[in-house]
Design an enzyme around this catalytic site. Structure first.
Site, PDB file in Angstrom:
ATOM      1  N   CYS A  45      35.988  52.311  33.632  1.00 50.06           N
ATOM      2  CA  CYS A  45      35.854  51.867  32.242  1.00 50.06           C
ATOM      3  C   CYS A  45      35.252  52.913  31.299  1.00 50.06           C
ATOM      4  CB  CYS A  45      35.045  50.583  32.136  1.00 50.06           C
ATOM      5  SG  CYS A  45      34.986  49.581  33.597  1.00 50.06           S
TER       6      CYS A  45
ATOM      7  N   ARG B  68      31.393  53.317  45.612  1.00 51.14           N
ATOM      8  CA  ARG B  68      30.366  52.289  45.468  1.00 51.14           C
ATOM      9  C   ARG B  68      29.534  52.280  46.733  1.00 51.14           C
ATOM     10  NH1 ARG B  68      34.258  47.658  42.767  1.00 51.14           N
ATOM     11  NH2 ARG B  68      34.863  48.973  41.014  1.00 51.14           N
TER      12      ARG B  68
ATOM     13  N   GLN C 293      41.268  51.552  42.645  1.00 51.54           N
ATOM     14  CA  GLN C 293      41.862  50.388  41.988  1.00 51.54           C
ATOM     15  C   GLN C 293      43.134  50.774  41.261  1.00 51.54           C
ATOM     16  OE1 GLN C 293      38.628  49.168  39.385  1.00 51.54           O
ATOM     17  NE2 GLN C 293      38.183  47.466  40.768  1.00 51.54           N
TER      18      GLN C 293
ATOM     19  N   ASP D  53      43.814  50.373  38.297  1.00 48.15           N
ATOM     20  CA  ASP D  53      43.000  49.952  37.169  1.00 48.15           C
ATOM     21  C   ASP D  53      43.706  50.172  35.837  1.00 48.15           C
ATOM     22  OD1 ASP D  53      40.715  48.950  36.084  1.00 48.15           O
ATOM     23  OD2 ASP D  53      39.478  50.731  36.427  1.00 48.15           O
TER      24      ASP D  53
ATOM     25  N   HIS E 236      42.780  49.503  31.316  1.00 45.44           N
ATOM     26  CA  HIS E 236      41.992  48.905  30.241  1.00 45.44           C
ATOM     27  C   HIS E 236      42.879  48.758  29.028  1.00 45.44           C
ATOM     28  CE1 HIS E 236      38.884  50.437  32.945  1.00 45.44           C
ATOM     29  NE2 HIS E 236      38.271  49.332  32.584  1.00 45.44           N
TER      30      HIS E 236
ATOM     31  N   LYS F 247      36.795  35.506  32.830  1.00 41.37           N
ATOM     32  CA  LYS F 247      37.679  36.324  33.652  1.00 41.37           C
ATOM     33  C   LYS F 247      38.558  35.451  34.541  1.00 41.37           C
ATOM     34  CE  LYS F 247      34.373  36.786  37.384  1.00 41.37           C
ATOM     35  NZ  LYS F 247      34.088  37.449  38.617  1.00 41.37           N
TER      36      LYS F 247
ATOM     37  N   HIS G 101      39.845  44.425  31.033  1.00 42.07           N
ATOM     38  CA  HIS G 101      39.871  45.222  32.266  1.00 42.07           C
ATOM     39  C   HIS G 101      40.797  44.479  33.215  1.00 42.07           C
ATOM     40  CE1 HIS G 101      35.640  46.798  31.454  1.00 42.07           C
ATOM     41  NE2 HIS G 101      35.651  45.702  30.744  1.00 42.07           N
TER      42      HIS G 101
HETATM   43 ZN   LIG Z   1      36.922  48.317  33.660  1.00 43.41          ZN
END
Ligand SMILES: [Zn+2]
Ligand SMILES: [Zn+2]
Length: 632
Positions: free
Chosen positions: A335, A364, A382, A384, A386, A465, A511
């Site tokens: 992000c 992580r 991910q 991922d 945005h 979410k 996200h």
């Molecule tokens: Zn994010």
């Protein structure tokens, strides 16, 4: 008073009547078989009073698959376990024994350590209790009496629980065993028709590693032996499909102690990975996402801005600098980088929505004890993205993301379902904002007819979410991706866009990761397919077996031809018998095996399909077949 039955008829009962009284009023058979009352959707012990107007349902020994009926059976079995352990291991301290998803456990502090071998005698003792018959009685007592009782019995964990218990304190007794417990419990032990103690584990009192480590005994129980057998069979299948085992066996990946929780991908595993990556890229491009690449490490100041320094630092890998300010953190999420990209120049409403996509490696620092194969890792990638948009665009963006999810999971024959998490008590933003955000998420789920449950108050403080789950062939549900509405991060980064009204507004960020992570997704695919991947994902799609030495050259020619056409083919030229080489290809679950001997040519190839079926195809016919099987 009157209570309402499931068919909406009313039942007249004396004031203070219990669930069991209601069962008796309906009939003796029901009273005998009743195990639990469900009152306005919540479970209630049969011995407790009902109130006027309540809508009740009585669960019986015939509700063998009902999760509440199973929970009361299993929790009652946990009490039998504690009784047995106290008898066999005098001096043992007992802690807690709740039902869990697939069974129950009970935590003990044993005077002498026990081993798996001891489970057999304990299980035998429980069977003896059931053969003798046990029935439960319930009583309510004062806190002082409860404390005095457990002090006298030298049960410090129970005393601690009694000291802190809220509301009424109740005891349940069966045989000569009494436990501090809220219930509910069965009337007696006769419905427990099948049970098994499954394993032992260490568990800290109250889950805190500063406390004493207790011994947890896991078990399960059912209303019939058939159900227990089916359950054990499912467990066996899950073990056989365990991706950590298959991952090694199929040469896909392994883990090394020098980097816990970080898979080392082997060439074959990487093939699967890259196929998924190709799907991600292709679909992102079709759906208007823009690929970006942002740094892996950022200084502390950025993590303070993003809020990770405060909320997520314990899970981050930090790189020390010369001064504290120069400390860098390896990104656990993409992000912040995407916020910097968006904020790199002035934006106009005409540019929105902007959808940045990046599948970067993230780290992580998960606790070593929680790592589990590919499903819980420290190195995570991910799929991922945005999405920066106006509030009015949120509904359409979430809708498109749900459409995307249905497509993706559909590729693997899996039906997605979801959990919609709504506003928590501790939240940012106005109620009107939350109303609109929740409505946008919910209407997208409704429009696509997606099954979902609502997690009341489970949203993050920055927005509601959707968590995406899927069910695999063994009927296990896995949490995969997520779609999160965020009104906080754009604010922290001071992001704006110039509106049609010529003033600056703050964009909303969504996200979203749909596979979730490549690591976890592949781990689940390995188990879902038991390593027998569909053609388009299979690391080796075709293996050519030359019958004799003279066939090696033409066999390689065939392999090269398949490779040139874009398929993953290899030859097996080992000095093994043809039978052995065919068996090995079967074990490795290679979708197609082509035996190349004297009679083979481009006009006639002997093709064996994994899992059965032989046919003679021309090379063109084979290529045609392969193209059809290739993922759309
Ligand atoms: Zn994010
Ligand atoms: Zn209990």
């Amino acid at each position: 008073m009157k209570v309402v039955l499931p068919d909406s008829s009313e039942l007249e009962l004396p004031d203070g009547a219990s669930g069991l009284d209601a069962a008796r009023a309906i009939g003796p058979k029901l009273a005998e078989q009743a195990v639990l009352a469900r009152v306005d959707g919540a479970t209630r012990d049969l011995r407790l009073p009902l109130a006027d107007g309540e809508r009740i349902q009585l669960l019986t020994t015939r509700d063998t698959q009902d999760s509440d009926a199973l929970a009361v059976l299993r929790h009652s079995t946990a009490h039998l376990l504690a009784e047995a352990v106290l008898r066999l291991h005098p001096g043992v301290k007992i802690a807690i024994g709740p039902p869990i998803a697939e069974g129950f456990y009970y935590d003990f502090e044993f005077p002498e350590p026990i081993s798996e071998a001891d489970l057999e005698s304990i299980e035998e003792e429980i069977r003896r209790e059931i053969a003798e018959g046990r029935s439960w009685t319930r009583e309510e007592i004062s806190r002082e009496d409860a404390l005095a009782r457990f002090a006298a019995e030298e049960q410090p964990y129970k005393a601690e629980l009694a000291r802190e218990a809220e509301g009424t304190i109740s005891l349940y007794t069966q045989g000569d065993f009494t436990d501090l417990c809220r219930g509910p419990h069965l009337q007696d032990s006769s419905p427990i028709r099948a049970l098994k103690l499954t394993s032992l584990a260490g568990a800290y009192w109250r889950g805190d590693e500063k406390n004493t480590q207790l011994t947890r005994i896991y078990g399960t129980a059912f209303y019939s032996q058939t159900d227990l057998d089916a359950h054990l069979e499912r467990l066996e299948q899950a073990r056989a499909r365990d991706h950590r085992r298959l991952g090694m066996q199929l040469d896909l990946f392994h883990f090394d102690e020098h980097s816990p929780g970080s898979p080392l991908w082997h060439p074959k595993g990487m093939t699967i990975y890259n196929e998924l990556e190709a799907v991600r890229r292709r679909e992102n491009a079709k759906r208007g996402y823009l690929e970006v690449k942002t740094p892996l490490i950022y200084d502390k100041a950025l993590w303070i801005t993003s809020g990770h320094w405060e909320k997520f630092r314990e899970n981050m890998f930090l790189i020390p600098g010369d001064t504290d300010e120069q400390t860098y953190g390896i990104k656990p999420m993409n992000c912040p980088g995407h916020m910097l990209l968006y904020g790199s120049r002035l934006r106009s409403y005409r540019e929105l929505p902007i959808r940045y996509a990046e599948a970067a490696p993230l780290h992580r620092n998960e606790l070593a004890g929680t790592l589990h194969g590919l499903t819980r890792v420290r190195y995570v990638t991910q799929d991922d993205a945005h999405i920066f948009c106006t509030e009015n665009q949120v509904a359409a963006e979430v809708d498109a993301a749900i459409d995307y999810v249905r497509y993706l999971y559909g590729l693997f024959g899996m039906e997605p379902h979801a959990e919609l998490s709504t506003r928590p008590d501790n939240r940012l933003g106005s109620d009107e904002q939350w109303d609109r955000a929740e409505a946008a998420l919910q209407s997208a789920l409704d429009r696509h007819g997606m099954m979902y449950v609502i997690g009341e108050g489970e949203g993050t403080f920055y927005g509601p979410k959707i968590d995406l789950h899927m069910t695999d062939v063994l009927d296990r549900s896995w949490q995969m991706g997520t779609i999160q509405y965020d009104m906080q991060m754009p604010e922290r980064f001071g992001l704006t866009y110039m509106g049609a009204d010529n003033t600056e507004h703050m964009p909303i960020v969504i996200h979203r990761a749909l596979f979730g992570s490549f690591e976890r997704f592949i781990g689940i695919l390995v188990e879902h397919y038991a390593g027998d991947f569909p053609f388009w994902l299979a690391p080796v799609q075709a293996r050519v077996l030359p019958v004799g030495e003279a066939h090696r050259e033409p066999g390689r020619g065939l392999r090269d031809r398949l490779t040139t056409e874009g398929f993953r083919a290899e030859t097996d030229e080992r000095d093994e018998t043809l039978g052995k080489r065919i068996r090995d290809a079967e074990l490795e679950k290679v979708p197609f095996v082509i035996v190349y001997g004297d009679r083979e040519s481009d006009e006639a190839l002997a093709v064996r399909k994994h899992g059965g079926g032989q046919s003679t195809l021309s090379l063109d016919g084979l290529l045609e077949r392969f193209r059809e099987l290739t993922e759309p």
